[in-house]
Write an enzyme that holds these catalytic residues in place. Sequence first.
Site, PDB file in Angstrom:
ATOM      1  N   ASP A 282      -0.746   5.751  -4.477  1.00 43.83           N
ATOM      2  CA  ASP A 282       0.685   5.590  -4.795  1.00 43.83           C
ATOM      3  C   ASP A 282       1.482   6.806  -4.339  1.00 43.83           C
ATOM      4  OD1 ASP A 282      -1.230   6.174  -6.794  1.00 43.83           O
ATOM      5  OD2 ASP A 282       0.297   6.309  -8.336  1.00 43.83           O
TER       6      ASP A 282
ATOM      7  N   LYS B 124      -7.844   5.570  -5.175  1.00 39.98           N
ATOM      8  CA  LYS B 124      -7.282   5.419  -6.527  1.00 39.98           C
ATOM      9  C   LYS B 124      -8.389   5.724  -7.536  1.00 39.98           C
ATOM     10  CE  LYS B 124      -3.830   4.167  -9.225  1.00 39.98           C
ATOM     11  NZ  LYS B 124      -2.545   4.881  -9.305  1.00 39.98           N
TER      12      LYS B 124
ATOM     13  N   TYR C  62     -11.719  -7.443  -0.574  1.00 36.61           N
ATOM     14  CA  TYR C  62     -11.653  -8.560   0.372  1.00 36.61           C
ATOM     15  C   TYR C  62     -13.012  -9.216   0.623  1.00 36.61           C
ATOM     16  CZ  TYR C  62      -6.813  -7.350   1.565  1.00 36.61           C
ATOM     17  OH  TYR C  62      -5.453  -7.113   1.528  1.00 36.61           O
TER      18      TYR C  62
ATOM     19  N   ASP D 147      -4.650  -2.258   4.291  1.00 33.71           N
ATOM     20  CA  ASP D 147      -3.848  -3.409   4.704  1.00 33.71           C
ATOM     21  C   ASP D 147      -2.364  -3.129   4.415  1.00 33.71           C
ATOM     22  OD1 ASP D 147      -3.132  -5.922   5.485  1.00 33.71           O
ATOM     23  OD2 ASP D 147      -4.120  -6.987   3.851  1.00 33.71           O
TER      24      ASP D 147
END
Length: 342
Positions: A211, A177, A125, A235
């Site tokens: 995930d 991740k 972001y 988010d």
Amino acid sequence: MSKKLDVTLIPGDGIGPAITDATVRVLEAAGASFTWDRQLAGMAAVKEHGDPIPEATLESIKRTKLALKGPLETPVGKGFRSINVALRKEFDLYANLRPAKTILPKSRFENVDVVLVRENTEGLYVGVENYVKIGSDPHAVAQSVAIISRVGAERIVRYAFEYALKHGRKKVTIVHKANILKYSQGLFLEVGRQVAKEYEGRVASDDKIVDACAMELVMRPDKYDVIVTTNLFGDILSDLTSGLVGGLGLTPGANIGYDCGIFEAVHGTAPDIAGQGIANPTAVMLAGCQLLDHVGDDARANRIRAAIESVLREGKTVTRDVGGSATTEQYTDAVIARLARG
Ligand code: NAD
């Protein structure tokens, strides 16, 4: 709380003024001693000053270092800054704290009590994006850069562990991740594990690939306590945790920097119901409780939370979005009456 604290109050757009008014009523009924400095932002400010985030509003927050904010409509069109991004940057609000707790009796899950700590300033972001022209196609490739700094990762993970310690939480899960994004997410995980070591014996910790975490959150949300993660994952996962407990109308969000805090509902201006007097003010009321926590008045915050939970559980005087027919005002009156009964 003895000394009156100055707090910037931004009523906001759409349902904002109604739900922030309701929140001020509840905070005052609970005896919170705030002096409100009302300031404009969003469309209300554009209409008045031609700027969605006027200097006077920024100056007020710089002075008070505390703000309670209704949802804002970011005007569409060139030349307008994204208000939330501008505020995060201006006040370096690096931690976004979103608790999600089961309150309603008929919630999908009974035992959700997850606090999501989202890094609010880095990651994907940061706004470093560009197109690459190939041949005659100027948009043949698009790229977005994710920035993770050691300092940024350390301060957010430390914030999560300190929050856990202060609020008697048992475990912090570092969500990442790093298996694919070996540099950016790898650094976040490496720093996260280093910080976690410092809290060994005081706060338990583990880490989870994002995930797998998303799947587990919808199957076994009770396995999670505090989650700390990077901007984009935070988010998405924080909307997921809001959904687990009955939707955005019930979830507050605190944006915290080194010396400033801005407290708000997670939801938007709800233009479809604005002006009808039926909005659910719970999320902003709970944001008001986060504001009280932030200034060290946890006892008052917990009293208000208990009153809100009791009215919602009883289900008699609740707004339409949570299965009732009460107006914003009737629901607020019920919370205040419950507070008075102790
Ligand atoms: P929204 O959250 O405003 O509305 C989504 C749905 O949820 C609507 O059906 C709405 O009626 C309902 N809803 C939301 N809050 C509610 C409440 N308190 N009580 C009862 N029902 C409620 O999302 P949107 O429609 O995508 O966005 C509308 C505007 O809000 C946009 O201009 C957007 O930019 C802005 N927005 C602002 C913020 C913020 O300031 N923090 C956050 C999100 C969206």
